[in-house]
Design a protein around this motif. Structure first.
Motif, PDB file in Angstrom:
ATOM      1  N   ALA A 107       0.848  -1.182   0.000  1.00 21.86           N
ATOM      2  CA  ALA A 107       0.000   0.000   0.000  1.00 21.86           C
ATOM      3  C   ALA A 107       0.883   1.231   0.000  1.00 21.86           C
ATOM      4  O   ALA A 107       1.808   1.345   0.791  1.00 21.86           O
ATOM      5  N   GLY A 108       0.592   2.163  -0.889  1.00 22.18           N
ATOM      6  CA  GLY A 108       1.410   3.369  -0.995  1.00 22.18           C
ATOM      7  C   GLY A 108       0.992   4.394   0.036  1.00 22.18           C
ATOM      8  O   GLY A 108      -0.188   4.688   0.191  1.00 22.18           O
ATOM      9  N   ALA A 109       1.943   4.935   0.759  1.00 22.37           N
ATOM     10  CA  ALA A 109       1.646   5.969   1.753  1.00 22.37           C
ATOM     11  C   ALA A 109       1.752   7.332   1.097  1.00 22.37           C
ATOM     12  O   ALA A 109       2.578   7.550   0.231  1.00 22.37           O
ATOM     13  N   THR A 110       0.906   8.245   1.533  1.00 23.48           N
ATOM     14  CA  THR A 110       0.958   9.590   0.992  1.00 23.48           C
ATOM     15  C   THR A 110       2.028  10.380   1.716  1.00 23.48           C
ATOM     16  O   THR A 110       2.518   9.980   2.763  1.00 23.48           O
ATOM     17  N   SER A 111       2.373  11.535   1.178  1.00 26.90           N
ATOM     18  CA  SER A 111       3.453  12.322   1.750  1.00 26.90           C
ATOM     19  C   SER A 111       3.094  12.934   3.097  1.00 26.90           C
ATOM     20  O   SER A 111       3.976  13.274   3.870  1.00 26.90           O
ATOM     21  N   ASP A 112       1.796  13.087   3.399  1.00 24.59           N
ATOM     22  CA  ASP A 112       1.414  13.672   4.678  1.00 24.59           C
ATOM     23  C   ASP A 112       1.251  12.635   5.783  1.00 24.59           C
ATOM     24  O   ASP A 112       0.913  12.984   6.899  1.00 24.59           O
ATOM     25  N   GLY A 113       1.490  11.374   5.494  1.00 24.01           N
ATOM     26  CA  GLY A 113       1.433  10.347   6.519  1.00 24.01           C
ATOM     27  C   GLY A 113       0.041   9.803   6.771  1.00 24.01           C
ATOM     28  O   GLY A 113      -0.147   8.988   7.646  1.00 24.01           O
ATOM     29  N   SER A 114      -0.947  10.239   6.020  1.00 25.23           N
ATOM     30  CA  SER A 114      -2.307   9.766   6.259  1.00 25.23           C
ATOM     31  C   SER A 114      -2.497   8.327   5.802  1.00 25.23           C
ATOM     32  O   SER A 114      -3.451   7.684   6.195  1.00 25.23           O
ATOM     33  N   GLY A 115      -1.589   7.798   4.976  1.00 27.74           N
ATOM     34  CA  GLY A 115      -1.685   6.412   4.539  1.00 27.74           C
ATOM     35  C   GLY A 115      -1.550   5.453   5.703  1.00 27.74           C
ATOM     36  O   GLY A 115      -2.290   4.480   5.806  1.00 27.74           O
ATOM     37  N   PHE A 116      -0.619   5.738   6.600  1.00 24.72           N
ATOM     38  CA  PHE A 116      -0.445   4.887   7.772  1.00 24.72           C
ATOM     39  C   PHE A 116      -1.653   4.988   8.692  1.00 24.72           C
ATOM     40  O   PHE A 116      -2.152   3.983   9.183  1.00 24.72           O
ATOM     41  N   ALA A 117      -2.143   6.203   8.888  1.00 24.48           N
ATOM     42  CA  ALA A 117      -3.306   6.394   9.758  1.00 24.48           C
ATOM     43  C   ALA A 117      -4.532   5.687   9.190  1.00 24.48           C
ATOM     44  O   ALA A 117      -5.291   5.046   9.932  1.00 24.48           O
ATOM     45  N   ALA A 118      -4.724   5.775   7.891  1.00 25.53           N
ATOM     46  CA  ALA A 118      -5.859   5.105   7.264  1.00 25.53           C
ATOM     47  C   ALA A 118      -5.724   3.589   7.365  1.00 25.53           C
ATOM     48  O   ALA A 118      -6.700   2.889   7.639  1.00 25.53           O
ATOM     49  N   SER A 119      -4.510   3.095   7.149  1.00 27.76           N
ATOM     50  CA  SER A 119      -4.286   1.652   7.244  1.00 27.76           C
ATOM     51  C   SER A 119      -4.519   1.145   8.656  1.00 27.76           C
ATOM     52  O   SER A 119      -5.130   0.094   8.856  1.00 27.76           O
ATOM     53  N   LEU A 120      -4.039   1.903   9.636  1.00 30.03           N
ATOM     54  CA  LEU A 120      -4.248   1.501  11.024  1.00 30.03           C
ATOM     55  C   LEU A 120      -5.722   1.579  11.392  1.00 30.03           C
ATOM     56  O   LEU A 120      -6.245   0.711  12.101  1.00 30.03           O
ATOM     57  N   GLY A 121      -6.403   2.587  10.884  1.00 28.43           N
ATOM     58  CA  GLY A 121      -7.847   2.693  11.118  1.00 28.43           C
ATOM     59  C   GLY A 121      -8.605   1.532  10.507  1.00 28.43           C
ATOM     60  O   GLY A 121      -9.529   0.980  11.122  1.00 28.43           O
ATOM     61  N   ASN A 122      -8.213   1.143   9.290  1.00 27.86           N
ATOM     62  CA  ASN A 122      -8.840  -0.016   8.649  1.00 27.86           C
ATOM     63  C   ASN A 122      -8.555  -1.296   9.432  1.00 27.86           C
ATOM     64  O   ASN A 122      -9.403  -2.182   9.511  1.00 27.86           O
ATOM     65  N   ALA A 123      -7.355  -1.402   9.972  1.00 25.21           N
ATOM     66  CA  ALA A 123      -7.003  -2.578  10.773  1.00 25.21           C
ATOM     67  C   ALA A 123      -7.873  -2.659  12.023  1.00 25.21           C
ATOM     68  O   ALA A 123      -8.336  -3.735  12.402  1.00 25.21           O
ATOM     69  N   VAL A 124      -8.098  -1.519  12.650  1.00 19.66           N
ATOM     70  CA  VAL A 124      -8.949  -1.505  13.847  1.00 19.66           C
ATOM     71  C   VAL A 124     -10.391  -1.856  13.481  1.00 19.66           C
ATOM     72  O   VAL A 124     -11.060  -2.592  14.203  1.00 19.66           O
ATOM     73  N   ASP A 125     -10.854  -1.352  12.339  1.00 21.02           N
ATOM     74  CA  ASP A 125     -12.200  -1.700  11.888  1.00 21.02           C
ATOM     75  C   ASP A 125     -12.319  -3.203  11.634  1.00 21.02           C
ATOM     76  O   ASP A 125     -13.312  -3.840  11.999  1.00 21.02           O
ATOM     77  N   GLY A 126     -11.299  -3.785  11.000  1.00 13.75           N
ATOM     78  CA  GLY A 126     -11.299  -5.226  10.773  1.00 13.75           C
ATOM     79  C   GLY A 126     -11.265  -6.007  12.074  1.00 13.75           C
ATOM     80  O   GLY A 126     -11.922  -7.046  12.208  1.00 13.75           O
ATOM     81  N   LEU A 127     -10.513  -5.504  13.036  1.00  7.56           N
ATOM     82  CA  LEU A 127     -10.447  -6.140  14.348  1.00  7.56           C
ATOM     83  C   LEU A 127     -11.806  -6.109  15.027  1.00  7.56           C
ATOM     84  O   LEU A 127     -12.243  -7.106  15.607  1.00  7.56           O
ATOM     85  N   GLN A 128     -12.493  -4.977  14.955  1.00  9.53           N
ATOM     86  CA  GLN A 128     -13.820  -4.876  15.555  1.00  9.53           C
ATOM     87  C   GLN A 128     -14.787  -5.861  14.918  1.00  9.53           C
ATOM     88  O   GLN A 128     -15.620  -6.464  15.601  1.00  9.53           O
ATOM     89  N   GLN A 129     -14.680  -6.047  13.593  1.00 10.36           N
ATOM     90  CA  GLN A 129     -15.545  -7.009  12.911  1.00 10.36           C
ATOM     91  C   GLN A 129     -15.232  -8.432  13.368  1.00 10.36           C
ATOM     92  O   GLN A 129     -16.150  -9.217  13.615  1.00 10.36           O
ATOM     93  N   LEU A 130     -13.954  -8.771  13.512  1.00 11.52           N
ATOM     94  CA  LEU A 130     -13.583 -10.103  13.988  1.00 11.52           C
ATOM     95  C   LEU A 130     -14.087 -10.344  15.407  1.00 11.52           C
ATOM     96  O   LEU A 130     -14.569 -11.431  15.727  1.00 11.52           O
ATOM     97  N   GLN A 131     -13.982  -9.328  16.262  1.00 12.26           N
ATOM     98  CA  GLN A 131     -14.468  -9.479  17.630  1.00 12.26           C
ATOM     99  C   GLN A 131     -15.981  -9.624  17.668  1.00 12.26           C
ATOM    100  O   GLN A 131     -16.514 -10.400  18.458  1.00 12.26           O
ATOM    101  N   SER A 132     -16.670  -8.902  16.816  1.00 11.45           N
ATOM    102  CA  SER A 132     -18.125  -9.017  16.737  1.00 11.45           C
ATOM    103  C   SER A 132     -18.532 -10.422  16.281  1.00 11.45           C
ATOM    104  O   SER A 132     -19.450 -11.031  16.843  1.00 11.45           O
ATOM    105  N   ASP A 133     -17.843 -10.928  15.250  1.00  7.27           N
ATOM    106  CA  ASP A 133     -18.117 -12.289  14.780  1.00  7.27           C
ATOM    107  C   ASP A 133     -17.834 -13.315  15.867  1.00  7.27           C
ATOM    108  O   ASP A 133     -18.584 -14.280  16.035  1.00  7.27           O
TER     109      ASP A 133
END
Length: 117
Positions: free
Chosen positions: A39-65
């Motif tokens: 995954a390509g990160a943008t120059s302002d660093g929001s790529g990492f934040a978005a990826s980490l946010g998506n990871a947390v969302d995926g984690l919440q879905q796994l915990q819900s399941d």
């Protein structure tokens, strides 16, 4: 008995977070993450934040399941108890992985702050 069920522990969101940290998917050792483009990160660093946010969302879905499967197991509506066990293990391992990535990010930030002082 092979441990194929453990290979699917990481979600696509967690895979993207890991690949944006390492730059390639070959650094991650599970077959569930092989073949994923970095995954390509943008120059302002929001790529990492978005990826980490998506990871947390995926984690919440796994915990819900996992909670849903556990409830089905307790009420007797689940045919195979192994599904509940596998779901709980996936959620647990993914939580540990997300926590480790977060801790490494905090450590890196603290190290950068020490260098500037």
């Amino acid at each position: 008995m092979p441990i194929d069920a453990v290979n699917g522990v990481t979600t696509n969101a967690m895979t993207n977070a890991l690949t944006s940290l390492s730059g390639t998917s070959s650094d991650v050792g599970t077959s569930a993450t092989s073949g994923v483009a970095a995954a390509g990160a943008t120059s302002d660093g929001s790529g990492f934040a978005a990826s980490l946010g998506n990871a947390v969302d995926g984690l919440q879905q796994l915990q819900s399941d996992s909670k849903t499967l556990a409830l089905k197991a307790v009420t007797g509506n689940l045919d195979d108890i192994h599904d509940a066990t596998i779901g709980a293990t996936r959620a647990q391992v993914t939580l540990e992985l997300v926590s480790a990535v977060r801790n490494k990010g905090v450590d890196a930030f603290n190290e950068i702050m020490r260098m500037q002082a």
